[in-house]
Design a protein around this motif. Structure first.
Motif, PDB file in Angstrom:
ATOM      1  N   ALA A  12       0.830  -1.209   0.000  1.00 27.55           N
ATOM      2  CA  ALA A  12       0.000   0.000   0.000  1.00 27.55           C
ATOM      3  C   ALA A  12       0.863   1.257   0.000  1.00 27.55           C
ATOM      4  O   ALA A  12       0.480   2.270   0.560  1.00 27.55           O
ATOM      5  CB  ALA A  12      -0.946  -0.008   1.187  1.00 27.55           C
ATOM      6  N   ASP A  13       2.020   1.183  -0.649  1.00 24.80           N
ATOM      7  CA  ASP A  13       2.927   2.327  -0.719  1.00 24.80           C
ATOM      8  C   ASP A  13       2.606   3.136  -1.980  1.00 24.80           C
ATOM      9  O   ASP A  13       2.960   2.741  -3.086  1.00 24.80           O
ATOM     10  CB  ASP A  13       4.378   1.842  -0.747  1.00 24.80           C
ATOM     11  CG  ASP A  13       5.373   2.984  -0.730  1.00 24.80           C
ATOM     12  OD1 ASP A  13       4.951   4.147  -0.567  1.00 24.80           O
ATOM     13  OD2 ASP A  13       6.573   2.705  -0.886  1.00 24.80           O
ATOM     14  N   PHE A  14       1.922   4.255  -1.783  1.00 22.86           N
ATOM     15  CA  PHE A  14       1.511   5.094  -2.905  1.00 22.86           C
ATOM     16  C   PHE A  14       2.500   6.238  -3.139  1.00 22.86           C
ATOM     17  O   PHE A  14       2.276   7.071  -3.995  1.00 22.86           O
ATOM     18  CB  PHE A  14       0.109   5.657  -2.650  1.00 22.86           C
ATOM     19  CG  PHE A  14      -0.958   4.598  -2.681  1.00 22.86           C
ATOM     20  CD1 PHE A  14      -1.641   4.322  -3.845  1.00 22.86           C
ATOM     21  CD2 PHE A  14      -1.267   3.873  -1.542  1.00 22.86           C
ATOM     22  CE1 PHE A  14      -2.618   3.339  -3.887  1.00 22.86           C
ATOM     23  CE2 PHE A  14      -2.244   2.894  -1.566  1.00 22.86           C
ATOM     24  CZ  PHE A  14      -2.919   2.627  -2.739  1.00 22.86           C
ATOM     25  N   GLN A  15       3.577   6.266  -2.375  1.00 19.72           N
ATOM     26  CA  GLN A  15       4.594   7.312  -2.491  1.00 19.72           C
ATOM     27  C   GLN A  15       5.784   6.783  -3.280  1.00 19.72           C
ATOM     28  O   GLN A  15       6.050   5.590  -3.288  1.00 19.72           O
ATOM     29  CB  GLN A  15       5.069   7.752  -1.098  1.00 19.72           C
ATOM     30  CG  GLN A  15       3.968   8.238  -0.191  1.00 19.72           C
ATOM     31  CD  GLN A  15       3.291   9.496  -0.710  1.00 19.72           C
ATOM     32  OE1 GLN A  15       3.953  10.398  -1.175  1.00 19.72           O
ATOM     33  NE2 GLN A  15       1.973   9.537  -0.635  1.00 19.72           N
ATOM     34  N   GLY A  16       6.512   7.685  -3.914  1.00 21.64           N
ATOM     35  CA  GLY A  16       7.722   7.302  -4.617  1.00 21.64           C
ATOM     36  C   GLY A  16       7.463   7.009  -6.084  1.00 21.64           C
ATOM     37  O   GLY A  16       6.451   7.429  -6.657  1.00 21.64           O
ATOM     38  N   ARG A  17       8.378   6.259  -6.666  1.00 24.57           N
ATOM     39  CA  ARG A  17       8.363   6.014  -8.104  1.00 24.57           C
ATOM     40  C   ARG A  17       8.543   4.533  -8.395  1.00 24.57           C
ATOM     41  O   ARG A  17       9.134   3.805  -7.611  1.00 24.57           O
ATOM     42  CB  ARG A  17       9.488   6.813  -8.759  1.00 24.57           C
ATOM     43  CG  ARG A  17       9.309   8.297  -8.591  1.00 24.57           C
ATOM     44  CD  ARG A  17      10.546   9.089  -8.942  1.00 24.57           C
ATOM     45  NE  ARG A  17      10.954   8.911 -10.330  1.00 24.57           N
ATOM     46  CZ  ARG A  17      11.968   9.565 -10.871  1.00 24.57           C
ATOM     47  NH1 ARG A  17      12.665  10.424 -10.161  1.00 24.57           N
ATOM     48  NH2 ARG A  17      12.301   9.357 -12.118  1.00 24.57           N
ATOM     49  N   PHE A  78       0.079   4.273  -9.384  1.00 22.56           N
ATOM     50  CA  PHE A  78       0.373   5.618  -8.866  1.00 22.56           C
ATOM     51  C   PHE A  78       1.869   5.902  -8.970  1.00 22.56           C
ATOM     52  O   PHE A  78       2.288   6.955  -9.443  1.00 22.56           O
ATOM     53  CB  PHE A  78      -0.043   5.734  -7.401  1.00 22.56           C
ATOM     54  CG  PHE A  78      -1.499   5.989  -7.166  1.00 22.56           C
ATOM     55  CD1 PHE A  78      -2.481   5.484  -7.996  1.00 22.56           C
ATOM     56  CD2 PHE A  78      -1.898   6.735  -6.083  1.00 22.56           C
ATOM     57  CE1 PHE A  78      -3.816   5.721  -7.763  1.00 22.56           C
ATOM     58  CE2 PHE A  78      -3.234   6.987  -5.829  1.00 22.56           C
ATOM     59  CZ  PHE A  78      -4.198   6.474  -6.674  1.00 22.56           C
ATOM     60  N   ARG A  79       2.680   4.936  -8.497  1.00 17.83           N
ATOM     61  CA  ARG A  79       4.124   5.144  -8.514  1.00 17.83           C
ATOM     62  C   ARG A  79       4.672   5.228  -9.932  1.00 17.83           C
ATOM     63  O   ARG A  79       5.625   5.970 -10.200  1.00 17.83           O
ATOM     64  CB  ARG A  79       4.833   4.036  -7.723  1.00 17.83           C
ATOM     65  CG  ARG A  79       4.566   4.101  -6.230  1.00 17.83           C
ATOM     66  CD  ARG A  79       5.508   3.234  -5.410  1.00 17.83           C
ATOM     67  NE  ARG A  79       5.717   1.903  -5.918  1.00 17.83           N
ATOM     68  CZ  ARG A  79       4.966   0.852  -5.619  1.00 17.83           C
ATOM     69  NH1 ARG A  79       3.935   0.970  -4.814  1.00 17.83           N
ATOM     70  NH2 ARG A  79       5.245  -0.329  -6.122  1.00 17.83           N
ATOM     71  N   ARG A  80       4.056   4.491 -10.871  1.00 18.74           N
ATOM     72  CA  ARG A  80       4.494   4.561 -12.273  1.00 18.74           C
ATOM     73  C   ARG A  80       4.213   5.953 -12.845  1.00 18.74           C
ATOM     74  O   ARG A  80       5.032   6.515 -13.571  1.00 18.74           O
ATOM     75  CB  ARG A  80       3.787   3.483 -13.096  1.00 18.74           C
ATOM     76  CG  ARG A  80       4.178   3.445 -14.535  1.00 18.74           C
ATOM     77  CD  ARG A  80       5.607   2.946 -14.719  1.00 18.74           C
ATOM     78  NE  ARG A  80       6.129   3.463 -15.958  1.00 18.74           N
ATOM     79  CZ  ARG A  80       7.217   4.203 -16.077  1.00 18.74           C
ATOM     80  NH1 ARG A  80       7.938   4.476 -15.029  1.00 18.74           N
ATOM     81  NH2 ARG A  80       7.601   4.662 -17.219  1.00 18.74           N
ATOM     82  N   LEU A  81       3.041   6.515 -12.537  1.00 18.55           N
ATOM     83  CA  LEU A  81       2.728   7.869 -12.976  1.00 18.55           C
ATOM     84  C   LEU A  81       3.684   8.872 -12.335  1.00 18.55           C
ATOM     85  O   LEU A  81       4.122   9.823 -12.980  1.00 18.55           O
ATOM     86  CB  LEU A  81       1.278   8.221 -12.656  1.00 18.55           C
ATOM     87  CG  LEU A  81       0.232   7.512 -13.524  1.00 18.55           C
ATOM     88  CD1 LEU A  81      -1.162   7.718 -12.954  1.00 18.55           C
ATOM     89  CD2 LEU A  81       0.296   7.992 -14.958  1.00 18.55           C
TER      90      LEU A  81
END
Length: 135
Positions: A12-17, A78-81
């Protein structure tokens, strides 16, 4: 191979890349599991049970798998965006039939920004600051 399961480690890590390979290998894993479950359902007559209004065992397995990968799929998207320096709100464009999906696929196919961006450091570890390299 470990990139394929990286989204489970960052459940559930929506931060980063996220790198392209992380996103696409996870998508490939989900697709293959879905195809295998579908083939098994056809082979065991599970879709006939579905037509009669009851859920077969493989239908329950499919439902549980879908629920298990929902959050990591959103998180890696999300991280891919973020890697392409776009806000995660762009994922909502996927709600527009066909056109939205095509736009998202293009975004997911684009290379990430080189070096750090507003969402974090480059997941490939590339460094573009020449002062830091030569100091």
């Amino acid at each position: 191979m470990s990139l394929m399961f990286q989204p489970f480690k960052k459940y559930a890590d929506f931060q980063g890349r996220a790198r392209r390979s992380e996103y696409w290998l996870f998508s490939l894993f989900c697709f293959i599991v879905g195809v295998v479950i579908g083939i098994l359902r056809v082979a065991t007559g599970g879709f006939e049970a579905l037509e009669s209004g009851r859920m077969d065992a493989l239908g329950i397995v499919n439902l549980l798998f879908s629920l298990a990968v929902l959050v990591p799929s959103l998180a890696v998207g999300f991280r891919r965006l973020h890697d392409t320096d776009r806000s995660a709100w762009w994922i909502l464009i996927g709600l527009i039939p066909l056109i939205g999906w095509i736009v998202l696929i293009v975004f997911y196919l684009l290379p990430g920004t080189t070096g750090p961006n507003r969402f974090g450091p480059d997941p490939k570890g590339a460094q573009t600051d020449t002062a830091a390299v030569f100091s």
